[in-house]
Design an enzyme around this catalytic site. Sequence first.
Site, PDB file in Angstrom:
ATOM      1  N   ASP A 280       0.854  -1.178   0.000  1.00  0.00           N
ATOM      2  CA  ASP A 280       0.000   0.000   0.000  1.00  0.00           C
ATOM      3  C   ASP A 280       0.898   1.238   0.000  1.00  0.00           C
ATOM      4  OD1 ASP A 280      -2.216   1.669   0.072  1.00  0.00           O
ATOM      5  OD2 ASP A 280      -3.259   0.456   1.557  1.00  0.00           O
ATOM      6  N   TYR A 281       0.283   2.392  -0.068  1.00  0.00           N
ATOM      7  CA  TYR A 281       0.966   3.660  -0.301  1.00  0.00           C
ATOM      8  C   TYR A 281       2.071   3.906   0.748  1.00  0.00           C
ATOM      9  CZ  TYR A 281       1.102   8.487  -2.086  1.00  0.00           C
ATOM     10  OH  TYR A 281       1.468   9.672  -2.671  1.00  0.00           O
TER      11      TYR A 281
END
Length: 742
Positions: A280-281
């Site tokens: 994820d980011y």
Amino acid sequence: MTRPAPVRDDTAPRPDLEARAQALLAQMTLEEKIGQLWQVQPVELGAETPEGAPLPERPGLRDDIRAGRVGSLLNLADPALVNEYQRLAAEESRLGIPLLIGADVIHGFRTVFPIPLAEACTWNPPLLERAARAAALEASAVGIDWIFAPMVDVARDPRWGRIAEGSGEDVYLGGVLAAARVRGFQAADLETGRQVAACPKHYVGYGAAEAGRDYNTVDLSERTLREVHLPPFKAAFDAGAGTVMTAFNEIGGVPASANPFTLRRILREEWRWPGVTLSDYESVRELIPHGVAADLQDAARLSLTAGLDIEMVSRAYADHLPELVREGTVPEALVDEATLRVLMLKLRLGLFEQPYVDAARAEGFMGREETRDLALEVARQSAVLLKNGDGVLPLTPGAGRVALIGPLADARRALLGCWTLFGRAEEVETILEGVRQFAPDVAYVPGGTVRDADEGDFAEAVRAAEAADMVILVLGEDDQMSGEARSKTRPGLPGAQARLARAVLATGKPVVSVILSGRPLVIPELVEGSAAVLAAWHGGTRAGRAVAELLFGAASPGGRLTAGWPRHVGQLPMTYAHKNTGRPEGGPGAVQFGEPFTSRYTDSPNTPLFPFGHGLTYTRFEYGPVRVLTPEVELGGTVIIEAELTNVGERAGAEVAQLYVRDLVGSVTRPVRELRGFIRAELAPGERRTLRFEVPVSSLAFWRAEGSWGAEAGEFHVWIAPHSAAGAPGTFRVLGSAETEQ
């Protein structure tokens, strides 16, 4: 019979593509391989720009693409720009490897569907498959070929804002809907001629964040991990999903993006899953504040060796993997494995043959009439009628004066809900616009704002209510009050809305409350005072029309809750599938000091205000007794259960008949009920239907005491009921022993 649409399986063996990928890998430099493992945000977030101006391009992006140092881009939806970047990759880089274009298309692209939690309340997998397919069609038209959805986290705490993005609290239903959405996203015959990959997220346990606080620690047993949080991912993979996104959380001290137990042992060794893992980011960089990595170099080593293929946005891989490989700290074979998986995905998507999108045609795929009609149908079916005292609903058009009150009654953006990067507020139908189709002279008063604590125009709202025969009160959250980083300690009505509700209810006029939200809300006072309550969630582009049709009887409510609504925040987290304990509520308990000591609250019932599976219709259904046609069944066999369902009301309606099972004695404790099947049935007045469920004994498996997955012999209870707290059980017995199970 309509044939199912063809679906692409991104986990099926493809020797032809594997040979091509291996040949390409053999030509790549170490830096080019690592480039395939980096996903870049193409714009410079946080840059100073004039209001309304686009963000500037990330410095050096084009040179990185030409040099093969970038493998994919994030949240890019301009088809002309997609083609420009793809041309740099396909025609100006040394090996011509196209880019992956990934995006958060969570519940629709330009046409926005209800939030996923609301969609799940349809209990209608074929409908949600069609919705996902429609989103994929619009997204593919602008060049997006990788959708970061479905979110399949099991969530049992509405304080956690991201409950909005998933299917609720149940493992079984979550898996069924995850598979449906994957099939929709990965439809193999999109009219654009392009292919889209699904990316289930967030792997794994993210929905169990402590205190319902986003990004927070998760600490759970291996049994809970395997029984509750992993099965929806397995269902998505079995449906053909070839990518997965890791979560922000840790589990037992090990962050998800550097967790070899979940990424290598379970995914690769146990499940033999061949797909691509994506962080994820910036979650690789976040290994540093987590406290398991000293710096970005350390984070790169930990993530790649644990089994993470692609790093989203942060630069640990790009800046440090070459050195780690050359010094022998990270084997190049691990880089090769990850790169090969990325190349396989690009080949499966046909990007080498068709890297470009037809930019001139893109707008023609947006907001088509059939897509908007589908969004309307999903919004109709997702709304849940929680209460309908004295049958006040449906309202009769023109039968009396109607006052429409509430700060969300004329909202547009709020109806889109969280995570709608590409929807347009100006295309949303408001509830006011919908109600005016049935009550043209409706008196509308906002009664304040969504967030402000000031009372605003309460007096005007009260006057409008007093002058009306019926009040429709529209309250709840706006689109930015749920979703990522939107956790709450008090998931109730924000601002002064509770006070507005009290003032309107005090007029004594019948009030129908419409609740717009991204989560179950704690609103017992409002429910008690309202004649009827409709949970309409954030219903998307066509929400206003859907709500009006339901209120005035042009459509009938058929939604059922997929997460219980609590009486009090102190009950959270909460699930119907809880354990019995040694001192269950209502049991004899241990008598101490002259009274039984049981597992209960002293100031509230244990039960939710509205249980999992609850939802009313405009008709009444009666269930006959459960009939178990196979009272004894061997391990490996199938249990067959039936019951009669009759529409005893005066209107047609949809019922969601739910099958629950309880394993009475196991090698470890088992939940008091577990959903193991459901049938959505539409019946005319007076119609009777035999509901038949066939439940494989293998579906009753769990993580047994000795640490293996399987079912056990013994006695079971089974219910066919309208929700998780209803019905009288039947019984069946599974024969044999765990050792004989195949």
